[in-house]
Design a protein around this motif. Structure first.
Motif, PDB file in Angstrom:
ATOM      1  N   GLY A   1      10.260  17.361  -7.102  1.00  0.00           N
ATOM      2  CA  GLY A   1      10.529  17.667  -5.893  1.00  0.00           C
ATOM      3  C   GLY A   1      10.512  16.004  -5.132  1.00  0.00           C
ATOM      4  N   GLY A   2      10.297  15.969  -4.003  1.00  0.00           N
ATOM      5  CA  GLY A   2       9.714  14.785  -3.510  1.00  0.00           C
ATOM      6  C   GLY A   2       8.533  14.198  -3.401  1.00  0.00           C
ATOM      7  N   GLY A   3       7.649  15.078  -3.475  1.00  0.00           N
ATOM      8  CA  GLY A   3       6.009  14.895  -3.733  1.00  0.00           C
ATOM      9  C   GLY A   3       5.611  14.294  -2.208  1.00  0.00           C
ATOM     10  N   LEU A   4       5.059  12.993  -2.254  1.00  0.00           N
ATOM     11  CA  LEU A   4       4.508  12.605  -1.000  1.00  0.00           C
ATOM     12  C   LEU A   4       5.493  12.542   0.089  1.00  0.00           C
ATOM     13  CD1 LEU A   4       1.805  11.077   0.005  1.00  0.00           C
ATOM     14  CD2 LEU A   4       2.746   9.133  -0.705  1.00  0.00           C
ATOM     15  N   SER A   5       6.837  12.254  -0.230  1.00  0.00           N
ATOM     16  CA  SER A   5       7.643  12.122   0.781  1.00  0.00           C
ATOM     17  C   SER A   5       8.084  13.279   1.562  1.00  0.00           C
ATOM     18  CB  SER A   5       8.931  11.300   0.464  1.00  0.00           C
ATOM     19  OG  SER A   5       9.380  11.933  -0.892  1.00  0.00           O
ATOM     20  N   ASP A   6       8.022  14.263   0.656  1.00  0.00           N
ATOM     21  CA  ASP A   6       8.359  15.873   1.014  1.00  0.00           C
ATOM     22  C   ASP A   6       7.223  16.324   1.957  1.00  0.00           C
ATOM     23  OD1 ASP A   6      10.680  16.019   0.058  1.00  0.00           O
ATOM     24  OD2 ASP A   6      10.284  17.674  -1.627  1.00  0.00           O
ATOM     25  N   MET A   7       6.036  15.675   1.592  1.00  0.00           N
ATOM     26  CA  MET A   7       4.806  16.339   2.437  1.00  0.00           C
ATOM     27  C   MET A   7       4.903  15.999   3.990  1.00  0.00           C
ATOM     28  SD  MET A   7       0.721  16.071   1.581  1.00  0.00           S
ATOM     29  CE  MET A   7       0.763  14.186   2.020  1.00  0.00           C
ATOM     30  N   PHE A   8       5.570  15.082   4.188  1.00  0.00           N
ATOM     31  CA  PHE A   8       5.520  14.500   5.507  1.00  0.00           C
ATOM     32  C   PHE A   8       7.116  14.804   6.242  1.00  0.00           C
ATOM     33  CE2 PHE A   8       2.713  11.253   3.744  1.00  0.00           C
ATOM     34  CZ  PHE A   8       1.551  11.806   4.293  1.00  0.00           C
ATOM     35  N   GLY A   9       7.855  15.387   5.421  1.00  0.00           N
ATOM     36  CA  GLY A   9       9.068  15.796   5.909  1.00  0.00           C
ATOM     37  C   GLY A   9      10.018  14.574   5.674  1.00  0.00           C
ATOM     38  N   GLY A  10      11.427  14.908   6.036  1.00  0.00           N
ATOM     39  CA  GLY A  10      12.283  13.842   5.789  1.00  0.00           C
ATOM     40  C   GLY A  10      12.145  12.541   6.639  1.00  0.00           C
ATOM     41  N   GLY A  11      11.961  12.899   8.067  1.00  0.00           N
ATOM     42  CA  GLY A  11      11.869  11.565   8.959  1.00  0.00           C
ATOM     43  C   GLY A  11      10.579  10.815   8.617  1.00  0.00           C
ATOM     44  N   GLY A  12       9.366  11.448   8.315  1.00  0.00           N
ATOM     45  CA  GLY A  12       8.088  10.706   8.173  1.00  0.00           C
ATOM     46  C   GLY A  12       8.143   9.781   6.863  1.00  0.00           C
ATOM     47  N   GLY A  13       8.890  10.643   5.962  1.00  0.00           N
ATOM     48  CA  GLY A  13       8.881   9.756   4.726  1.00  0.00           C
ATOM     49  C   GLY A  13       9.650   8.444   4.725  1.00  0.00           C
ATOM     50  N   ALA A  14      10.724   8.736   5.620  1.00  0.00           N
ATOM     51  CA  ALA A  14      11.760   7.492   5.537  1.00  0.00           C
ATOM     52  C   ALA A  14      11.002   6.468   6.472  1.00  0.00           C
ATOM     53  CB  ALA A  14      13.074   8.029   6.402  1.00  0.00           C
ATOM     54  N   ALA A  15      10.115   6.913   7.516  1.00  0.00           N
ATOM     55  CA  ALA A  15       9.383   5.916   8.277  1.00  0.00           C
ATOM     56  C   ALA A  15       8.563   5.010   7.500  1.00  0.00           C
ATOM     57  CB  ALA A  15       8.982   6.516   9.613  1.00  0.00           C
ATOM     58  N   LEU A  16       7.745   5.868   6.532  1.00  0.00           N
ATOM     59  CA  LEU A  16       6.669   5.223   5.924  1.00  0.00           C
ATOM     60  C   LEU A  16       7.412   4.331   4.698  1.00  0.00           C
ATOM     61  CD1 LEU A  16       4.159   8.208   5.261  1.00  0.00           C
ATOM     62  CD2 LEU A  16       4.173   5.845   6.561  1.00  0.00           C
ATOM     63  N   GLY A  17       8.673   4.625   4.338  1.00  0.00           N
ATOM     64  CA  GLY A  17       9.325   3.876   3.274  1.00  0.00           C
ATOM     65  C   GLY A  17       8.573   4.457   1.997  1.00  0.00           C
ATOM     66  N   SER A  18       9.284   5.794   1.351  1.00  0.00           N
ATOM     67  CA  SER A  18       8.899   6.496   0.243  1.00  0.00           C
ATOM     68  C   SER A  18       8.647   5.585  -0.945  1.00  0.00           C
ATOM     69  CB  SER A  18       9.701   7.582   0.149  1.00  0.00           C
ATOM     70  OG  SER A  18      11.020   7.284  -0.132  1.00  0.00           O
ATOM     71  N   ALA A  19       9.565   4.928  -1.174  1.00  0.00           N
ATOM     72  CA  ALA A  19       9.412   3.854  -2.447  1.00  0.00           C
ATOM     73  C   ALA A  19       8.008   3.167  -2.347  1.00  0.00           C
ATOM     74  CB  ALA A  19      10.645   3.026  -2.476  1.00  0.00           C
ATOM     75  N   ALA A  20       7.834   2.354  -1.230  1.00  0.00           N
ATOM     76  CA  ALA A  20       6.805   1.751  -0.998  1.00  0.00           C
ATOM     77  C   ALA A  20       5.377   2.706  -1.251  1.00  0.00           C
ATOM     78  CB  ALA A  20       6.401   1.263   0.287  1.00  0.00           C
ATOM     79  N   ALA A  21       5.339   3.838  -0.683  1.00  0.00           N
ATOM     80  CA  ALA A  21       4.352   4.621  -0.702  1.00  0.00           C
ATOM     81  C   ALA A  21       3.960   5.295  -2.156  1.00  0.00           C
ATOM     82  CB  ALA A  21       4.760   5.944   0.062  1.00  0.00           C
ATOM     83  N   GLU A  22       5.023   5.468  -2.893  1.00  0.00           N
ATOM     84  CA  GLU A  22       4.981   5.775  -4.375  1.00  0.00           C
ATOM     85  C   GLU A  22       4.408   4.896  -5.088  1.00  0.00           C
ATOM     86  OE1 GLU A  22       5.385   8.714  -5.935  1.00  0.00           O
ATOM     87  OE2 GLU A  22       5.694   9.882  -4.065  1.00  0.00           O
ATOM     88  N   ARG A  23       4.894   3.573  -4.750  1.00  0.00           N
ATOM     89  CA  ARG A  23       4.336   2.418  -5.573  1.00  0.00           C
ATOM     90  C   ARG A  23       2.832   2.354  -5.512  1.00  0.00           C
ATOM     91  NH1 ARG A  23       8.330  -0.575  -4.518  1.00  0.00           N
ATOM     92  NH2 ARG A  23       7.320  -1.520  -2.604  1.00  0.00           N
ATOM     93  N   ASN A  24       2.359   2.397  -4.134  1.00  0.00           N
ATOM     94  CA  ASN A  24       0.950   2.305  -3.758  1.00  0.00           C
ATOM     95  C   ASN A  24       0.155   3.582  -4.451  1.00  0.00           C
ATOM     96  OD1 ASN A  24       1.478  -0.351  -2.405  1.00  0.00           O
ATOM     97  ND2 ASN A  24       1.751   0.838  -0.230  1.00  0.00           N
ATOM     98  N   LEU A  25       0.800   4.541  -4.280  1.00  0.00           N
ATOM     99  CA  LEU A  25      -0.022   5.686  -4.933  1.00  0.00           C
ATOM    100  C   LEU A  25       0.026   5.390  -6.340  1.00  0.00           C
ATOM    101  CD1 LEU A  25      -1.073   8.237  -4.465  1.00  0.00           C
ATOM    102  CD2 LEU A  25       1.086   9.481  -4.529  1.00  0.00           C
ATOM    103  N   ASN A  26       0.974   4.893  -7.068  1.00  0.00           N
ATOM    104  CA  ASN A  26       0.733   4.564  -8.403  1.00  0.00           C
ATOM    105  C   ASN A  26      -0.316   3.658  -8.829  1.00  0.00           C
ATOM    106  OD1 ASN A  26       2.891   6.326  -9.313  1.00  0.00           O
ATOM    107  ND2 ASN A  26       4.419   4.716  -9.331  1.00  0.00           N
ATOM    108  N   ARG A  27      -0.580   2.607  -7.969  1.00  0.00           N
ATOM    109  CA  ARG A  27      -1.652   1.683  -7.935  1.00  0.00           C
ATOM    110  C   ARG A  27      -2.824   2.234  -7.887  1.00  0.00           C
ATOM    111  NH1 ARG A  27       1.680  -2.846  -4.677  1.00  0.00           N
ATOM    112  NH2 ARG A  27       3.006  -3.355  -6.222  1.00  0.00           N
ATOM    113  N   ILE A  28      -2.985   2.979  -6.749  1.00  0.00           N
ATOM    114  CA  ILE A  28      -4.315   3.716  -6.395  1.00  0.00           C
ATOM    115  C   ILE A  28      -4.653   4.557  -7.460  1.00  0.00           C
ATOM    116  CG2 ILE A  28      -5.453   5.407  -4.941  1.00  0.00           C
ATOM    117  CD1 ILE A  28      -3.727   4.027  -2.609  1.00  0.00           C
ATOM    118  N   THR A  29      -3.848   5.278  -8.217  1.00  0.00           N
ATOM    119  CA  THR A  29      -4.215   6.415  -9.051  1.00  0.00           C
ATOM    120  C   THR A  29      -4.664   5.581 -10.373  1.00  0.00           C
ATOM    121  OG1 THR A  29      -2.442   7.859  -8.094  1.00  0.00           O
ATOM    122  CG2 THR A  29      -3.196   8.241 -10.387  1.00  0.00           C
TER     123      THR A  29
END
Length: 79
Positions: free
Chosen positions: A31-59
């Protein structure tokens, strides 16, 4: 002094363990993971690619810190 270092290492290990579990669960799978958790609009506002990249680094950092504390505990507890 060695007991204090051992206790601090165990605390860091446990915090890293639970944070690592939470970080892995936030990753996107089929599924969408982090971007699905915030809904379509919230994920787009955060920039889901950047959020996933940062989440990869933190992990990665959490996994490395957990691994290093496990090795440190093995060395501290070896007699």
């Amino acid at each position: 002094m060695r007991d204090i270092i051992t206790i601090l290492t165990v605390i860091i290990n446990v915090v890293a363990m639970f944070s690592l579990i939470a970080g892995v669960l936030l990753h996107s799978g089929q599924g969408g993971g982090l971007s699905d958790m915030f809904g379509g609009g919230g994920g787009a506002a955060l920039g889901s690619a950047a959020a996933e990249r940062n989440l990869n680094r933190i992990t990665t950092v959490l996994a490395l810190s957990w691994f290093l504390t496990v090795i440190a505990l093995a060395m501290l507890l070896a007699e």
